[in-house]
Design an enzyme around this catalytic site. Structure first.
Site: not given
Ligand code: GAR
Length: 207
Positions: A108, A13
């Protein structure tokens, strides 16, 4: 035009927010390549739907250093200037970070330096926030250095933890904040409006 490489592991996302930011003309950059360490990452589908080169690079059979060398090879081949970690849940090697010093942005899902570091990723962060009982959490966009979630902070946004919030509801609220500040941070980088002294980031010509 800044050439961007996006690394993902999941839904993508945040990647979508960057794609939309570019399509709207907000970000003066172009995503040259998307690489996932997870075959089933929906972000790969998002990339393909937007006609962006989207690769699954299987970590099986590689030690972390050789895997990152393969990553570097692909990014350099695409002449990438800026690497964005958009939900990339693998730690990068020192060699990789040295090659892209102050040119790797990570998003993050908490207010660093709280609820970050080893073991704090994805839903685990929101679970830890709820278990601790803090009243505010949020999102942080930062440059990546050798530590885990320790690099210079570019932007943060606060999100209130409400009574009755669950991992699911909190994650949704924090994702909205992530999308907003990640797009803003990438935009600022592409507009050359970020300066870094030691670990302090300053935004040049803040509007
Ligand atoms: C997000 O919340 C991002 O901040 C987190 O993974 C998720 C990915 O969502 N990342 C971490 O925790 C890194 N330490 P997405 O695939 O929908 O962008």
């Amino acid at each position: 035009m800044v050439k961007i490489g996006v690394l993902i592991s999941g839904n993508g996302s945040n990647l979508q927010a960057i794609i939309d930011g570019i399509d709207k003309g907000l970000i003066k950059g172009k995503i040259e390549i998307i690489i996932s360490n997870n075959k089933d990452a929906y972000g790969l589908v998002r990339g393909k739907n937007s006609n962006i080169k989207s690769l699954f690079m299987d970590p099986k059979g590689y030690d972390p250093i050789s895997y990152d060398r393969k990553l570097l090879y692909e990014l350099k081949k695409s002449k990438v200037d800026l690497v964005v970690l958009a939900g990339y849940l693998k730690i990068l090697s020192k060699e990789f970070i040295d090659q892209y010093k102050n040119r790797i942005i990570n998003i993050h899902p908490s207010l660093i330096p709280s609820f970050c570091g080893k073991g704090y990723y994805g839903d685990r962060v929101h679970k830890a926030v709820l278990d601790y009982g803090v009243k505010y959490t949020g999102a942080t966009a930062h440059f990546v250095d050798e530590g885990t979630d320790t690099g210079p902070i570019i932007l943060q946004e606060i999100v209130a933890v409400d009574d009755g919030d669950t991992v699911k509801t909190l994650k949704e609220k924090v994702l909205q904040a992530e999308h907003k500040i990640l797009v803003q941070a990438v935009k600022l980088f592409c507009d050359s409006k970020i300066s870094i002294e030691e670990r302090i980031v300053r935004i040049i010509d803040k509007e």
